[in-house]
Design a protein around this motif. Structure first.
Motif, PDB file in Angstrom:
ATOM      1  N   ARG A  18      39.432  55.847  40.138  1.00 42.46           N
ATOM      2  CA  ARG A  18      39.544  54.844  41.189  1.00 42.46           C
ATOM      3  C   ARG A  18      38.157  54.676  41.777  1.00 42.46           C
ATOM      4  O   ARG A  18      37.320  55.583  41.680  1.00 42.46           O
ATOM      5  N   ILE A  19      37.915  53.519  42.349  1.00 46.78           N
ATOM      6  CA  ILE A  19      36.638  53.256  42.993  1.00 46.78           C
ATOM      7  C   ILE A  19      36.814  53.569  44.471  1.00 46.78           C
ATOM      8  O   ILE A  19      37.645  52.970  45.147  1.00 46.78           O
ATOM      9  N   VAL A  20      36.059  54.541  44.955  1.00 46.48           N
ATOM     10  CA  VAL A  20      36.133  54.967  46.354  1.00 46.48           C
ATOM     11  C   VAL A  20      35.018  54.267  47.128  1.00 46.48           C
ATOM     12  O   VAL A  20      33.836  54.436  46.820  1.00 46.48           O
ATOM     13  N   GLN A  21      35.408  53.467  48.103  1.00 46.02           N
ATOM     14  CA  GLN A  21      34.424  52.751  48.912  1.00 46.02           C
ATOM     15  C   GLN A  21      33.822  53.686  49.966  1.00 46.02           C
ATOM     16  O   GLN A  21      34.513  54.561  50.497  1.00 46.02           O
ATOM     17  N   LEU A  22      32.561  53.471  50.254  1.00 50.07           N
ATOM     18  CA  LEU A  22      31.859  54.251  51.266  1.00 50.07           C
ATOM     19  C   LEU A  22      31.611  53.382  52.494  1.00 50.07           C
ATOM     20  O   LEU A  22      31.570  52.153  52.403  1.00 50.07           O
ATOM     21  N   GLY A  93      31.218  48.748  41.562  1.00 50.24           N
ATOM     22  CA  GLY A  93      31.673  47.845  42.607  1.00 50.24           C
ATOM     23  C   GLY A  93      31.193  46.441  42.354  1.00 50.24           C
ATOM     24  O   GLY A  93      30.734  46.094  41.260  1.00 50.24           O
ATOM     25  N   TYR A  94      31.279  45.655  43.375  1.00 49.58           N
ATOM     26  CA  TYR A  94      30.844  44.270  43.335  1.00 49.58           C
ATOM     27  C   TYR A  94      29.520  44.175  44.089  1.00 49.58           C
ATOM     28  O   TYR A  94      29.210  45.014  44.925  1.00 49.58           O
ATOM     29  N   HIS A  95      28.779  43.126  43.798  1.00 46.41           N
ATOM     30  CA  HIS A  95      27.524  42.926  44.510  1.00 46.41           C
ATOM     31  C   HIS A  95      27.775  42.432  45.932  1.00 46.41           C
ATOM     32  O   HIS A  95      26.852  42.400  46.742  1.00 46.41           O
ATOM     33  N   GLY A  96      28.993  42.071  46.231  1.00 47.40           N
ATOM     34  CA  GLY A  96      29.378  41.618  47.556  1.00 47.40           C
ATOM     35  C   GLY A  96      30.735  40.947  47.483  1.00 47.40           C
ATOM     36  O   GLY A  96      31.343  40.853  46.409  1.00 47.40           O
ATOM     37  N   PRO A  97      31.230  40.463  48.624  1.00 51.10           N
ATOM     38  CA  PRO A  97      32.508  39.745  48.636  1.00 51.10           C
ATOM     39  C   PRO A  97      32.403  38.463  47.799  1.00 51.10           C
ATOM     40  O   PRO A  97      31.304  38.028  47.454  1.00 51.10           O
ATOM     41  N   PRO A  98      33.523  37.832  47.494  1.00 50.74           N
ATOM     42  CA  PRO A  98      33.478  36.570  46.748  1.00 50.74           C
ATOM     43  C   PRO A  98      32.620  35.538  47.474  1.00 50.74           C
ATOM     44  O   PRO A  98      32.664  35.440  48.703  1.00 50.74           O
ATOM     45  N   ASP A  99      31.826  34.789  46.701  1.00 49.73           N
ATOM     46  CA  ASP A  99      31.017  33.738  47.313  1.00 49.73           C
ATOM     47  C   ASP A  99      31.883  32.499  47.557  1.00 49.73           C
ATOM     48  O   ASP A  99      33.098  32.519  47.315  1.00 49.73           O
ATOM     49  N   ALA A 100      31.269  31.416  48.014  1.00 54.44           N
ATOM     50  CA  ALA A 100      32.013  30.210  48.377  1.00 54.44           C
ATOM     51  C   ALA A 100      32.780  29.615  47.200  1.00 54.44           C
ATOM     52  O   ALA A 100      33.813  28.970  47.384  1.00 54.44           O
ATOM     53  N   SER A 101      32.298  29.844  45.972  1.00 55.69           N
ATOM     54  CA  SER A 101      32.991  29.312  44.800  1.00 55.69           C
ATOM     55  C   SER A 101      34.024  30.287  44.240  1.00 55.69           C
ATOM     56  O   SER A 101      34.675  30.002  43.236  1.00 55.69           O
ATOM     57  N   GLY A 102      34.167  31.469  44.861  1.00 57.17           N
ATOM     58  CA  GLY A 102      35.128  32.457  44.397  1.00 57.17           C
ATOM     59  C   GLY A 102      34.598  33.383  43.322  1.00 57.17           C
ATOM     60  O   GLY A 102      35.362  34.012  42.606  1.00 57.17           O
ATOM     61  N   MET A 103      33.275  33.499  43.207  1.00 57.52           N
ATOM     62  CA  MET A 103      32.668  34.356  42.188  1.00 57.52           C
ATOM     63  C   MET A 103      32.301  35.709  42.789  1.00 57.52           C
ATOM     64  O   MET A 103      31.819  35.791  43.915  1.00 57.52           O
ATOM     65  N   VAL A 104      32.583  36.771  42.017  1.00 59.41           N
ATOM     66  CA  VAL A 104      32.089  38.113  42.331  1.00 59.41           C
ATOM     67  C   VAL A 104      31.319  38.616  41.126  1.00 59.41           C
ATOM     68  O   VAL A 104      31.668  38.316  39.981  1.00 59.41           O
ATOM     69  N   SER A 126      39.099  48.783  36.266  1.00 60.25           N
ATOM     70  CA  SER A 126      39.500  48.860  37.670  1.00 60.25           C
ATOM     71  C   SER A 126      38.958  47.670  38.467  1.00 60.25           C
ATOM     72  O   SER A 126      39.677  47.056  39.260  1.00 60.25           O
ATOM     73  N   LEU A 127      37.693  47.331  38.246  1.00 57.63           N
ATOM     74  CA  LEU A 127      37.088  46.201  38.953  1.00 57.63           C
ATOM     75  C   LEU A 127      37.742  44.881  38.553  1.00 57.63           C
ATOM     76  O   LEU A 127      38.003  44.020  39.402  1.00 57.63           O
ATOM     77  N   LEU A 128      38.027  44.709  37.270  1.00 58.77           N
ATOM     78  CA  LEU A 128      38.689  43.487  36.816  1.00 58.77           C
ATOM     79  C   LEU A 128      40.105  43.386  37.372  1.00 58.77           C
ATOM     80  O   LEU A 128      40.555  42.298  37.751  1.00 58.77           O
ATOM     81  N   ALA A 129      40.815  44.501  37.432  1.00 58.34           N
ATOM     82  CA  ALA A 129      42.175  44.492  37.980  1.00 58.34           C
ATOM     83  C   ALA A 129      42.161  44.065  39.445  1.00 58.34           C
ATOM     84  O   ALA A 129      43.003  43.270  39.878  1.00 58.34           O
ATOM     85  N   ARG A 130      41.218  44.576  40.206  1.00 59.82           N
ATOM     86  CA  ARG A 130      41.150  44.173  41.615  1.00 59.82           C
ATOM     87  C   ARG A 130      40.823  42.692  41.721  1.00 59.82           C
ATOM     88  O   ARG A 130      41.410  41.977  42.535  1.00 59.82           O
ATOM     89  N   ALA A 131      39.869  42.225  40.925  1.00 63.03           N
ATOM     90  CA  ALA A 131      39.494  40.811  40.979  1.00 63.03           C
ATOM     91  C   ALA A 131      40.697  39.921  40.670  1.00 63.03           C
ATOM     92  O   ALA A 131      40.884  38.876  41.298  1.00 63.03           O
ATOM     93  N   THR A 132      41.525  40.344  39.728  1.00 56.80           N
ATOM     94  CA  THR A 132      42.715  39.580  39.363  1.00 56.80           C
ATOM     95  C   THR A 132      43.704  39.506  40.523  1.00 56.80           C
ATOM     96  O   THR A 132      44.362  38.489  40.722  1.00 56.80           O
TER      97      THR A 132
END
Length: 188
Positions: A18-22, A93-104, A126-132
């Motif tokens: 699992r990805i544990v956020q800090l 992780g992701y480089h940040g939250p989704p941008d205005a176009s919905g890209m992560v 895991s990252l793809l599952a969350r994005a979905t």
């Protein structure tokens, strides 16, 4: 994207990660290479690799993001946590939250000690599952150095296709790959 993109070898079971956020304090400590400080408040035990010189630039960047936008903490790079071994094996992780176009954009790195055991693949899944699951996400991006063929092969197994290239001041030339967030994936 790093070089650990191989499926688990016959000697290693498929990882359960699992990805544990800090939070800000852990990110700040890691940015300074202060492993003891990061471990004082981290939800999981961290390793020397995570506070090492190769990771500090990443943590400085993410620490700044979270300071500017506390909600970004739920999106930015966290720890790849092996639930069976109870061990931090890398970052993802992701480089940040989704941008205005919905890209992560996603990224990950596995501690060299734990490479070739399937952790990169498990983190990517895991990252793809969350994005979905996230309604705001429409596109998932990954950028890969042209000479990182292992990473390119792994990305293609999950529906990523080349859409362009870019120059990154830290990493040099990168090929940009994207996939729709709602795409069905096989990971073959």
């Amino acid at each position: 994207m790093p070089d650990d993109h191989h499926a688990a070898t016959p000697n290693w079971p498929k990882p359960d990660v699992r990805i544990v956020q800090l939070a800000g304090p852990e990110l700040d400590s890691l940015a300074c290479g202060d492993l003891a400080g990061a471990n004082a408040t981290s939800p999981v035990p961290l390793t020397a690799y995570l506070a090492g010189p190769d990771r500090r630039g990443l943590w400085r960047m993410r620490s700044g993001q979270v300071a500017a936008d506390p909600d970004a903490a739920a999106w930015v790079t966290g720890i790849i946590w092996d639930r069976r071994q109870l061990l931090a094996v890398g970052t993802a992780g992701y480089h940040g939250p989704p941008d205005a176009s919905g890209m992560v954009e996603i990224g990950y790195a596995v501690d060299p000690v734990y490479r070739r055991r399937g952790y990169a693949r498990a983190a990517l899944e895991s990252l793809l599952a969350r994005a979905t699951r996230e309604p705001r996400v429409r596109t998932v991006r990954v950028t890969i150095s042209p000479d990182n063929t292992a990473s390119s092969r792994l990305a293609s197994q999950y529906g990523f296709v080349e859409v362009g290239e870019q120059w990154d001041d830290e990493d040099g030339l990168e090929i940009i790959y994207e996939t729709p967030a709602d795409q069905e994936r096989t990971g073959a």
